[in-house]
Design an enzyme around this catalytic site. Structure first.
Site, short mmCIF file in Angstrom:
data_model
loop_
_atom_site.label_atom_id
_atom_site.label_comp_id
_atom_site.label_asym_id
_atom_site.label_seq_id
_atom_site.Cartn_x
_atom_site.Cartn_y
_atom_site.Cartn_z
N ASN A 45 -1.63 7.84 12.20
CA ASN A 45 -0.47 7.19 12.54
C ASN A 45 -0.25 7.48 14.08
OD1 ASN A 45 0.31 9.75 11.65
ND2 ASN A 45 2.26 9.42 11.16
N GLU A 47 2.87 6.96 16.61
CA GLU A 47 4.33 6.63 16.74
C GLU A 47 4.71 6.12 18.04
OE1 GLU A 47 6.50 10.00 14.87
OE2 GLU A 47 5.81 9.08 13.01
N CYS A 56 0.90 2.91 11.30
CA CYS A 56 0.63 3.77 10.35
C CYS A 56 -0.98 4.06 10.09
CB CYS A 56 0.71 3.21 8.86
SG CYS A 56 2.72 3.09 8.51
N GLU A 58 -3.12 3.81 7.83
CA GLU A 58 -4.06 2.95 7.16
C GLU A 58 -4.48 1.84 8.21
OE1 GLU A 58 -1.38 4.65 6.50
OE2 GLU A 58 -1.02 4.24 4.39
N CYS A 92 1.51 -1.43 4.77
CA CYS A 92 -0.16 -1.09 4.45
C CYS A 92 -0.63 -1.66 3.23
CB CYS A 92 -0.26 0.38 4.74
SG CYS A 92 0.00 0.79 6.58
N1 THU Z 1 2.80 6.51 7.75
C1 THU Z 1 1.53 6.22 7.67
O1 THU Z 1 0.88 6.51 8.63
N2 THU Z 1 1.21 5.69 6.46
C2 THU Z 1 1.83 5.38 5.44
O2 THU Z 1 1.48 4.61 4.49
C3 THU Z 1 3.25 5.86 5.15
C4 THU Z 1 3.96 6.17 6.54
C5 THU Z 1 3.55 7.12 9.05
C6 THU Z 1 4.35 6.22 9.74
C7 THU Z 1 5.37 7.32 10.56
O3 THU Z 1 4.46 7.46 11.68
C8 THU Z 1 5.16 8.47 9.56
O4 THU Z 1 4.35 8.23 8.53
C9 THU Z 1 6.80 8.66 8.79
O5 THU Z 1 7.21 7.49 8.48
#
Ligand code: THU
Length: 135
Positions: A45, A47, A56, A58, A92
Protein backbone atom coordinates in the site's frame (compact mmCIF):
# COMPACT_ATOMS: atom_id res chain seq x y z
CA UNK A 1 -0.30 -24.16 -8.21
CA UNK A 2 2.91 -25.42 -9.72
CA UNK A 3 5.78 -24.44 -9.75
CA UNK A 4 4.71 -21.40 -7.68
CA UNK A 5 3.29 -22.95 -4.53
CA UNK A 6 0.75 -21.23 -2.32
CA UNK A 7 3.34 -21.26 0.44
CA UNK A 8 5.82 -19.35 -1.72
CA UNK A 9 3.18 -16.83 -2.80
CA UNK A 10 2.36 -16.25 0.87
CA UNK A 11 6.05 -15.79 1.66
CA UNK A 12 6.35 -13.13 -1.05
CA UNK A 13 3.32 -11.25 0.29
CA UNK A 14 4.87 -11.24 3.78
CA UNK A 15 8.12 -9.82 2.33
CA UNK A 16 6.22 -7.23 0.24
CA UNK A 17 4.77 -5.69 3.45
CA UNK A 18 8.18 -4.24 4.23
CA UNK A 19 8.01 -1.77 1.35
CA UNK A 20 4.63 -0.40 2.45
CA UNK A 21 4.37 3.37 2.77
CA UNK A 22 1.71 3.75 5.46
CA UNK A 23 2.66 6.67 7.75
CA UNK A 24 -0.99 7.68 8.28
CA UNK A 25 -2.68 4.40 9.16
CA UNK A 26 0.37 2.42 10.29
CA UNK A 27 -1.34 -0.55 8.59
CA UNK A 28 1.25 -2.07 6.28
CA UNK A 29 0.05 -4.49 3.63
CA UNK A 30 1.83 -6.70 1.11
CA UNK A 31 0.37 -8.57 -1.85
CA UNK A 32 1.75 -11.18 -4.24
CA UNK A 33 -0.24 -11.71 -7.42
CA UNK A 34 0.34 -14.78 -9.59
CA UNK A 35 -0.17 -14.36 -13.35
CA UNK A 36 -1.30 -17.22 -15.57
CA UNK A 37 2.10 -17.19 -17.28
CA UNK A 38 3.82 -17.88 -13.93
CA UNK A 39 5.11 -14.39 -13.19
CA UNK A 40 4.54 -12.98 -9.71
CA UNK A 41 3.88 -9.27 -9.17
CA UNK A 42 4.21 -7.95 -5.66
CA UNK A 43 2.71 -4.76 -4.28
CA UNK A 44 2.35 -2.74 -1.10
CA UNK A 45 0.00 0.00 0.00
CA UNK A 46 1.14 3.52 -0.86
CA UNK A 47 -0.60 6.17 1.23
CA UNK A 48 -0.81 9.88 0.62
CA UNK A 49 -1.40 13.00 2.69
CA UNK A 50 -4.44 13.44 0.45
CA UNK A 51 -5.96 10.25 1.88
CA UNK A 52 -8.16 9.44 -1.12
CA UNK A 53 -5.05 9.13 -3.28
CA UNK A 54 -3.96 6.06 -1.30
CA UNK A 55 -3.57 2.83 -3.29
CA UNK A 56 -3.90 -0.60 -1.68
CA UNK A 57 -1.28 -3.32 -1.97
CA UNK A 58 -3.44 -5.49 -4.24
CA UNK A 59 -4.10 -2.71 -6.74
CA UNK A 60 -0.40 -1.80 -6.78
CA UNK A 61 0.29 -5.42 -7.78
CA UNK A 62 -2.45 -5.40 -10.42
CA UNK A 63 -1.12 -2.16 -11.94
CA UNK A 64 2.39 -3.61 -12.04
CA UNK A 65 1.18 -6.81 -13.70
CA UNK A 66 -1.12 -5.25 -16.27
CA UNK A 67 1.48 -2.65 -17.17
CA UNK A 68 3.92 -5.50 -17.83
CA UNK A 69 1.48 -7.23 -20.19
CA UNK A 70 -0.21 -9.71 -17.84
CA UNK A 71 -3.99 -9.91 -18.27
CA UNK A 72 -5.04 -13.04 -16.37
CA UNK A 73 -4.17 -13.91 -12.79
CA UNK A 74 -4.77 -17.13 -10.91
CA UNK A 75 -4.15 -16.24 -7.25
CA UNK A 76 -3.24 -13.46 -4.85
CA UNK A 77 -1.83 -13.58 -1.33
CA UNK A 78 -2.45 -10.62 0.98
CA UNK A 79 -0.68 -10.03 4.28
CA UNK A 80 -0.51 -7.37 6.98
CA UNK A 81 1.15 -7.40 10.40
CA UNK A 82 -2.18 -8.19 12.04
CA UNK A 83 -2.85 -11.47 13.86
CA UNK A 84 -6.03 -11.86 11.82
CA UNK A 85 -5.88 -12.95 8.15
CA UNK A 86 -5.78 -9.87 5.90
CA UNK A 87 -8.93 -9.49 3.81
CA UNK A 88 -9.13 -7.24 0.75
CA UNK A 89 -11.25 -4.10 0.57
CA UNK A 90 -14.20 -3.86 -1.81
CA UNK A 91 -12.41 -1.77 -4.42
CA UNK A 92 -9.59 -4.33 -4.64
CA UNK A 93 -12.08 -7.20 -4.91
CA UNK A 94 -13.72 -5.54 -7.92
CA UNK A 95 -10.37 -4.62 -9.49
CA UNK A 96 -9.09 -8.20 -9.27
CA UNK A 97 -12.45 -9.58 -10.48
CA UNK A 98 -11.82 -7.93 -13.85
CA UNK A 99 -8.60 -9.92 -14.40
CA UNK A 100 -9.32 -13.13 -12.47
CA UNK A 101 -8.92 -16.44 -14.31
CA UNK A 102 -11.36 -19.31 -13.74
CA UNK A 103 -10.66 -20.86 -10.33
CA UNK A 104 -8.95 -17.73 -8.95
CA UNK A 105 -7.90 -18.03 -5.30
CA UNK A 106 -7.52 -15.41 -2.60
CA UNK A 107 -5.02 -16.33 0.11
CA UNK A 108 -5.80 -14.23 3.14
CA UNK A 109 -2.65 -14.30 5.28
CA UNK A 110 -2.14 -13.71 9.03
CA UNK A 111 1.13 -12.29 10.40
CA UNK A 112 2.33 -15.74 11.43
CA UNK A 113 2.01 -16.94 7.81
CA UNK A 114 -1.10 -19.08 8.28
CA UNK A 115 -3.76 -18.36 5.69
CA UNK A 116 -7.36 -18.84 4.68
CA UNK A 117 -8.29 -19.59 1.06
CA UNK A 118 -11.31 -18.04 -0.67
CA UNK A 119 -12.70 -18.43 -4.18
CA UNK A 120 -13.56 -15.38 -6.30
CA UNK A 121 -17.32 -15.98 -5.99
CA UNK A 122 -16.97 -16.21 -2.23
CA UNK A 123 -15.04 -12.98 -1.90
CA UNK A 124 -17.10 -11.03 -4.45
CA UNK A 125 -20.44 -12.58 -5.36
CA UNK A 126 -22.22 -10.81 -8.24
CA UNK A 127 -19.17 -8.75 -9.23
CA UNK A 128 -19.72 -6.05 -11.83
CA UNK A 129 -18.91 -7.37 -15.32
CA UNK A 130 -19.33 -4.11 -17.19
CA UNK A 131 -22.05 -2.78 -19.39
CA UNK A 132 -22.68 -6.24 -20.90
CA UNK A 133 -24.49 -7.01 -17.63
CA UNK A 134 -27.45 -4.98 -18.93
CA UNK A 135 -28.10 -7.27 -21.91
N1 THU B 1 -5.22 -1.63 2.53
C1 THU B 1 -4.64 -2.43 1.57
O1 THU B 1 -3.49 -2.18 1.15
N2 THU B 1 -5.35 -3.48 1.11
C2 THU B 1 -6.61 -3.80 1.52
O2 THU B 1 -7.26 -4.63 0.90
C3 THU B 1 -7.15 -3.15 2.71
C4 THU B 1 -6.55 -1.82 3.03
C5 THU B 1 -4.46 -0.47 3.03
C6 THU B 1 -5.01 0.85 2.58
C7 THU B 1 -4.49 1.78 3.67
O3 THU B 1 -3.19 2.22 3.31
C8 THU B 1 -4.40 0.90 4.89
O4 THU B 1 -4.50 -0.44 4.44
C9 THU B 1 -5.47 1.15 5.92
O5 THU B 1 -6.73 1.12 5.37
Amino acid sequence: MDPMTEKELVRRALVARDAAYAPYSGFRVGAALLAEDGRVFTGCNVENASFGATICAERTAVAKGVSEGARRFTAVAIASYDDAPCVPCGICRQTIYEFAAEGFRYLSVAADGTFVRYGMDEILPHGFKGLDDRK
